[in-house]
Structure formats: structure tokens, C-alpha cells
Motif scaffolding. Structure first.
Motif, PDB file in Angstrom:
ATOM      1  N   LEU A   1      90.147  12.979  26.273  1.00 18.22           N
ATOM      2  CA  LEU A   1      90.473  11.702  25.636  1.00 18.22           C
ATOM      3  C   LEU A   1      90.432  11.889  24.129  1.00 18.22           C
ATOM      4  O   LEU A   1      89.406  12.284  23.564  1.00 18.22           O
ATOM      5  CB  LEU A   1      89.478  10.617  26.065  1.00 18.22           C
ATOM      6  CG  LEU A   1      89.533   9.303  25.275  1.00 18.22           C
ATOM      7  CD1 LEU A   1      90.893   8.638  25.421  1.00 18.22           C
ATOM      8  CD2 LEU A   1      88.418   8.356  25.715  1.00 18.22           C
ATOM      9  N   GLU A   2      91.547  11.601  23.482  1.00 18.22           N
ATOM     10  CA  GLU A   2      91.622  11.677  22.025  1.00 18.22           C
ATOM     11  C   GLU A   2      91.902  10.281  21.477  1.00 18.22           C
ATOM     12  O   GLU A   2      92.685   9.526  22.058  1.00 18.22           O
ATOM     13  CB  GLU A   2      92.729  12.629  21.582  1.00 18.22           C
ATOM     14  CG  GLU A   2      92.546  14.064  22.058  1.00 18.22           C
ATOM     15  CD  GLU A   2      93.705  14.955  21.638  1.00 18.22           C
ATOM     16  OE1 GLU A   2      94.540  14.488  20.826  1.00 18.22           O
ATOM     17  OE2 GLU A   2      93.784  16.095  22.119  1.00 18.22           O
ATOM     18  N   ALA A   3      91.261   9.944  20.381  1.00 24.75           N
ATOM     19  CA  ALA A   3      91.503   8.663  19.716  1.00 24.75           C
ATOM     20  C   ALA A   3      91.678   8.913  18.226  1.00 24.75           C
ATOM     21  O   ALA A   3      90.855   9.589  17.603  1.00 24.75           O
ATOM     22  CB  ALA A   3      90.347   7.698  19.964  1.00 24.75           C
ATOM     23  N   ARG A   4      92.761   8.395  17.672  1.00 27.49           N
ATOM     24  CA  ARG A   4      93.083   8.598  16.258  1.00 27.49           C
ATOM     25  C   ARG A   4      93.490   7.255  15.638  1.00 27.49           C
ATOM     26  O   ARG A   4      93.764   6.291  16.333  1.00 27.49           O
ATOM     27  CB  ARG A   4      94.253   9.577  16.093  1.00 27.49           C
ATOM     28  CG  ARG A   4      94.023  10.942  16.724  1.00 27.49           C
ATOM     29  CD  ARG A   4      93.126  11.800  15.858  1.00 27.49           C
ATOM     30  NE  ARG A   4      93.104  13.182  16.323  1.00 27.49           N
ATOM     31  CZ  ARG A   4      92.310  13.635  17.270  1.00 27.49           C
ATOM     32  NH1 ARG A   4      91.467  12.800  17.877  1.00 27.49           N
ATOM     33  NH2 ARG A   4      92.330  14.910  17.630  1.00 27.49           N
ATOM     34  N   GLU A   5      93.536   7.221  14.325  1.00 25.89           N
ATOM     35  CA  GLU A   5      94.033   6.034  13.633  1.00 25.89           C
ATOM     36  C   GLU A   5      94.810   6.432  12.395  1.00 25.89           C
ATOM     37  O   GLU A   5      94.568   7.493  11.800  1.00 25.89           O
ATOM     38  CB  GLU A   5      92.890   5.099  13.246  1.00 25.89           C
ATOM     39  CG  GLU A   5      91.964   5.638  12.154  1.00 25.89           C
ATOM     40  CD  GLU A   5      90.964   4.596  11.703  1.00 25.89           C
ATOM     41  OE1 GLU A   5      91.375   3.685  10.955  1.00 25.89           O
ATOM     42  OE2 GLU A   5      89.790   4.688  12.097  1.00 25.89           O
ATOM     43  N   THR A   6      95.774   5.592  12.039  1.00 27.47           N
ATOM     44  CA  THR A   6      96.503   5.728  10.777  1.00 27.47           C
ATOM     45  C   THR A   6      96.395   4.385  10.064  1.00 27.47           C
ATOM     46  O   THR A   6      95.695   3.479  10.523  1.00 27.47           O
ATOM     47  CB  THR A   6      97.981   6.077  11.020  1.00 27.47           C
ATOM     48  OG1 THR A   6      98.633   4.948  11.630  1.00 27.47           O
ATOM     49  CG2 THR A   6      98.124   7.287  11.922  1.00 27.47           C
ATOM     50  N   LEU A   7      97.094   4.244   8.975  1.00 30.72           N
ATOM     51  CA  LEU A   7      97.074   2.970   8.250  1.00 30.72           C
ATOM     52  C   LEU A   7      97.748   1.859   9.046  1.00 30.72           C
ATOM     53  O   LEU A   7      97.506   0.678   8.780  1.00 30.72           O
ATOM     54  CB  LEU A   7      97.773   3.126   6.896  1.00 30.72           C
ATOM     55  CG  LEU A   7      97.063   4.021   5.874  1.00 30.72           C
ATOM     56  CD1 LEU A   7      97.914   4.158   4.619  1.00 30.72           C
ATOM     57  CD2 LEU A   7      95.689   3.461   5.536  1.00 30.72           C
ATOM     58  N   ARG A   8      98.573   2.218  10.025  1.00 30.27           N
ATOM     59  CA  ARG A   8      99.348   1.199  10.745  1.00 30.27           C
ATOM     60  C   ARG A   8      98.966   1.041  12.203  1.00 30.27           C
ATOM     61  O   ARG A   8      99.169  -0.027  12.769  1.00 30.27           O
ATOM     62  CB  ARG A   8     100.850   1.515  10.653  1.00 30.27           C
ATOM     63  CG  ARG A   8     101.375   1.561   9.233  1.00 30.27           C
ATOM     64  CD  ARG A   8     102.880   1.700   9.188  1.00 30.27           C
ATOM     65  NE  ARG A   8     103.533   0.517   9.738  1.00 30.27           N
ATOM     66  CZ  ARG A   8     104.851   0.349   9.768  1.00 30.27           C
ATOM     67  NH1 ARG A   8     105.642   1.297   9.300  1.00 30.27           N
ATOM     68  NH2 ARG A   8     105.373  -0.743  10.271  1.00 30.27           N
ATOM     69  N   HIS A   9      98.420   2.093  12.834  1.00 33.02           N
ATOM     70  CA  HIS A   9      98.171   1.962  14.265  1.00 33.02           C
ATOM     71  C   HIS A   9      97.062   2.901  14.741  1.00 33.02           C
ATOM     72  O   HIS A   9      96.632   3.803  14.033  1.00 33.02           O
ATOM     73  CB  HIS A   9      99.459   2.222  15.050  1.00 33.02           C
ATOM     74  CG  HIS A   9     100.045   3.585  14.833  1.00 33.02           C
ATOM     75  ND1 HIS A   9     100.939   3.866  13.829  1.00 33.02           N
ATOM     76  CD2 HIS A   9      99.838   4.759  15.485  1.00 33.02           C
ATOM     77  CE1 HIS A   9     101.277   5.133  13.867  1.00 33.02           C
ATOM     78  NE2 HIS A   9     100.622   5.710  14.858  1.00 33.02           N
ATOM     79  N   PHE A  10      96.639   2.646  15.976  1.00 31.76           N
ATOM     80  CA  PHE A  10      95.685   3.502  16.682  1.00 31.76           C
ATOM     81  C   PHE A  10      96.420   4.187  17.833  1.00 31.76           C
ATOM     82  O   PHE A  10      97.315   3.588  18.447  1.00 31.76           O
ATOM     83  CB  PHE A  10      94.524   2.679  17.264  1.00 31.76           C
ATOM     84  CG  PHE A  10      93.662   2.009  16.240  1.00 31.76           C
ATOM     85  CD1 PHE A  10      92.536   2.654  15.730  1.00 31.76           C
ATOM     86  CD2 PHE A  10      93.959   0.741  15.783  1.00 31.76           C
ATOM     87  CE1 PHE A  10      91.734   2.048  14.784  1.00 31.76           C
ATOM     88  CE2 PHE A  10      93.168   0.121  14.836  1.00 31.76           C
ATOM     89  CZ  PHE A  10      92.049   0.775  14.333  1.00 31.76           C
ATOM     90  N   THR A  11      96.029   5.412  18.134  1.00 36.00           N
ATOM     91  CA  THR A  11      96.606   6.107  19.278  1.00 36.00           C
ATOM     92  C   THR A  11      95.488   6.663  20.158  1.00 36.00           C
ATOM     93  O   THR A  11      94.466   7.132  19.653  1.00 36.00           O
ATOM     94  CB  THR A  11      97.525   7.269  18.845  1.00 36.00           C
ATOM     95  OG1 THR A  11      96.781   8.184  18.031  1.00 36.00           O
ATOM     96  CG2 THR A  11      98.730   6.752  18.082  1.00 36.00           C
ATOM     97  N   PHE A  12      95.719   6.591  21.454  1.00 36.29           N
ATOM     98  CA  PHE A  12      94.810   7.155  22.441  1.00 36.29           C
ATOM     99  C   PHE A  12      95.623   8.079  23.345  1.00 36.29           C
ATOM    100  O   PHE A  12      96.681   7.674  23.838  1.00 36.29           O
ATOM    101  CB  PHE A  12      94.169   6.062  23.297  1.00 36.29           C
ATOM    102  CG  PHE A  12      93.407   5.023  22.521  1.00 36.29           C
ATOM    103  CD1 PHE A  12      92.036   5.126  22.364  1.00 36.29           C
ATOM    104  CD2 PHE A  12      94.062   3.942  21.948  1.00 36.29           C
ATOM    105  CE1 PHE A  12      91.320   4.180  21.646  1.00 36.29           C
ATOM    106  CE2 PHE A  12      93.363   2.985  21.231  1.00 36.29           C
ATOM    107  CZ  PHE A  12      91.996   3.094  21.079  1.00 36.29           C
ATOM    108  N   ALA A  13      95.161   9.279  23.550  1.00 37.22           N
ATOM    109  CA  ALA A  13      95.836  10.227  24.441  1.00 37.22           C
ATOM    110  C   ALA A  13      94.866  10.629  25.536  1.00 37.22           C
ATOM    111  O   ALA A  13      93.770  11.106  25.257  1.00 37.22           O
ATOM    112  CB  ALA A  13      96.307  11.455  23.665  1.00 37.22           C
ATOM    113  N   ILE A  14      95.265  10.405  26.793  1.00 38.70           N
ATOM    114  CA  ILE A  14      94.439  10.754  27.951  1.00 38.70           C
ATOM    115  C   ILE A  14      95.205  11.769  28.779  1.00 38.70           C
ATOM    116  O   ILE A  14      96.277  11.464  29.306  1.00 38.70           O
ATOM    117  CB  ILE A  14      94.100   9.520  28.814  1.00 38.70           C
ATOM    118  CG1 ILE A  14      93.314   8.493  28.004  1.00 38.70           C
ATOM    119  CG2 ILE A  14      93.297   9.929  30.039  1.00 38.70           C
ATOM    120  CD1 ILE A  14      94.163   7.462  27.323  1.00 38.70           C
TER     121      ILE A  14
END
Length: 292
Positions: A207-220
Motif C-alpha cells: 500500500l502506497e500513499a502519496r500527495e501533491t498540491l492538488r490530489h492524493f493517490t493510493f496504490a494497492i
């Protein structure tokens, strides 16, 4: 008064209400069309009365359908809140237990060092560290409900002999999705990944969780069997599943839940199954390149 022997099935009752009212609307439309096509010029008053009554009945049936849909939504939200609350209770109990035992651990280590048993003290500290690492592994964000979800899924993976890799690089501040909703989304995806690894040796979920100035992303992702190509383009449709007949509501619910908050989910190409969830930050919209 006799008490009910079992709880009512709200989902089934609302489905019946939707189906029955939809049939009623269709029957009334057919009836009105039939009268309009077969009535003479002298039947305008009768036709007008029938049409008015039919429109009122259709209006009432439409309201029933809307209420049934709202009821199903409320029931699902209540279930998500109950699940999230249970997960938070479990995490809270574990944290309280560790805090309660901390002083005892210090006293044991101190006594061992006083006795000159440095080797025993080191072994004892190693066991304590292993226990603390289990909790610290999931305390990665400022969303307590999400941390509780990670703790529950980590325990479930350990029970099944699955290695869970967490790469959380965001505190999830500014997430536009309520905590219980993001727990439903990620929880469904992780449950699907665990099911896919049933019977697989050296199963792994990442499980990866990242963020940018505009959105969050989760990769499973998981290293289980690949999803058949014939199912990939229909994988988010209700009822489509690799688990057999009568399954497959999870991904449909995930997609619909994300759509309410302008989020999207996609299945990446490749041999390894990897779902990526993208959610805009509060007050933001997703870039065009991640829109469906």
C-alpha cells in the motif's frame, strides 16, 4: 406485542420498493399511452382525469424510489461508521495496553541490567521493540480512523501469512473524503487483495500513499494471480468478479463512493494487480490526465 424474530433486511426491502415502483410507473405509462391512442374526441375529459391521476401516481412512486435509494445509502454509511468505530476501538485498546505495560517493561530491563544480565536485557528489549513496531508501523497519518484500518489489516495479513508493505508518505491532511468513506474504499481494496492471495505462497500486499498540491493517490498492489483480460474492462461493474457468481460488489461500491467526491480509480496494466485511487484535495479538482 410479539417481538420480531429477526432484523429486517433494509437492502432487500429497498430493492423490492424500487422494483415494484418502477413496474408501477411503467404500467401507468403504458396505460396512458394506450388511452391516448384509442380514445375518441369525446373522451378528452375522461382522458385528462386519467392522465392527471397517473401523473400523481408516478410522482408518488418516484418519491418512493428516491427514498429507497437514500435509505440504502444511509444503511451503508451506518455500517461504515460502525466498522470504523470498531477498528478505532481496537487500536485504542492496543495503545492503552502498551502505555500501561511501558513502566513494567522499564522496571524489568532495569532489574536485568542491575543483575548484570545484559544479554537477557537485550533480548527482552528486542521483544518489546517488535511489539511497538507493529503499532508504530500503522501510525503514519493524522487520520485516526485510517491508522486504525491499517492496524486491523496488518493483523489480518499476519494471520494469513501475507507480508504487508506500507509506504505512507502523507499525513492525509486536506483529504476531501470523510474518514469512514476512505476506510471503506481502502478496506475493500485490501480485502480483495487478501482474497486474491488465498493459497498463494509468499503473498505480498503493498500500500502506497502519496500527495501533491492538488490530489492524493493510493496504490494497492498484490502478487497474486493476474486478473483475466476479459474481466479487466468490466471490473468496476456491479456483479463482475473473479470470485465466482454472486460476488463482485466491492469494486462497484468503491467506484461509486469515489465518484461522489470527484475521485477516480483505475486498474493498471501489467501482470501484478495494482489499483490506483486518486482523490482531489479539499477545494481542488483532479488534473485532466487522471480523469476517466
Amino acid at each position: 406485542m410479539k417481538k420480531p424474530t429477526r432484523n429486517p433486511d433494509i437492502n432487500k426491502a429497498s430493492t423490492y420498493a424500487i422494483v415494484v415502483n418502477a413496474i408501477q410507473i411503467a404500467a401507468l405509462v403504458v396505460f396512458v399511452l394506450y388511452l391516448m391512442l384509442h380514445s375518441g374526441y369525446n373522451d378528452y375529459m375522461l382522458l385528462g382525469i386519467v392522465v392527471a391521476m397517473a401523473l400523481m401516481a408516478i410522482w408518488g412512486a418516484s418519491i418512493d424510489i428516491q427514498e429507497a435509494l437514500r435509505t440504502r445509502r444511509r444503511v451503508r454509511t451506518i455500517y461504515e461508521l460502525q466498522t470504523t468505530n470498531n477498528q478505532m476501538d481496537a487500536l485504542n485498546l492496543q495503545l492503552r495496553a502498551q502505555r500501561h505495560d511501558f513502566l513494567n517493561h522499564i522496571q524489568v530491563v532495569y532489574s536485568l541490567l542491575e543483575m548484570g544480565e545484559s544479554g537477557e536485557a537485550a533480548d527482552y528489549l528486542e521483544r518489546i521493540y517488535s511489539q511497538l513496531r507493529t503499532v508504530s508501523k500503522v501510525m503514519r497519518t493524522r487520520v485516526t480512523a485510517f491508522n486504525a484500518l491499517l492496524q486491523v489489516k496488518n493483523a489480518a495479513c499476519e494471520e494469513r501469512g501475507i507480508r504487508l508493505e506500507l509506504d505512507i508518505r502523507t499525513a492525509l491532511e486536506g483529504l476531501s473524503v470523510p474518514p469512514w468513506e476512505i476506510c471503506c474504499v481502502i478496506g475493500n481494496l485490501m480485502d480483495n487483495a487478501m482474497d486474491a492471495l488465498s493459497g498463494v505462497r509468499d503473498g505480498r500486499i503493498r500500500l502506497e500513499a502519496r500527495e501533491t498540491l492538488r490530489h492524493f493517490t493510493f496504490a494497492i498492489s498484490n502478487n497474486g494471480p493476474a486478473i483475466p483480460q476479459s474481466l479487466r474492462q468490466h471490473i468496476f461493474e456491479a456483479g463482475v468478479s473473479t470470485k465466482g457468481e454472486g460476488r463482485g460488489m466491492g469494486l462497484s461500491i468503491v467506484k461509486n463512493t469515489l465518484a461522489e467526491f470527484d475521485g477516480v480509480i483505475e486498474l493498471l496494466p501489467g501482470e501484478e494487480t495494482c489499483f490506483v485511487v486518486t482523490i482531489p484535495r479539499e477545494g481542488r479538482t483532479l488534473p485532466e490526465n487522471v480523469q476517466e
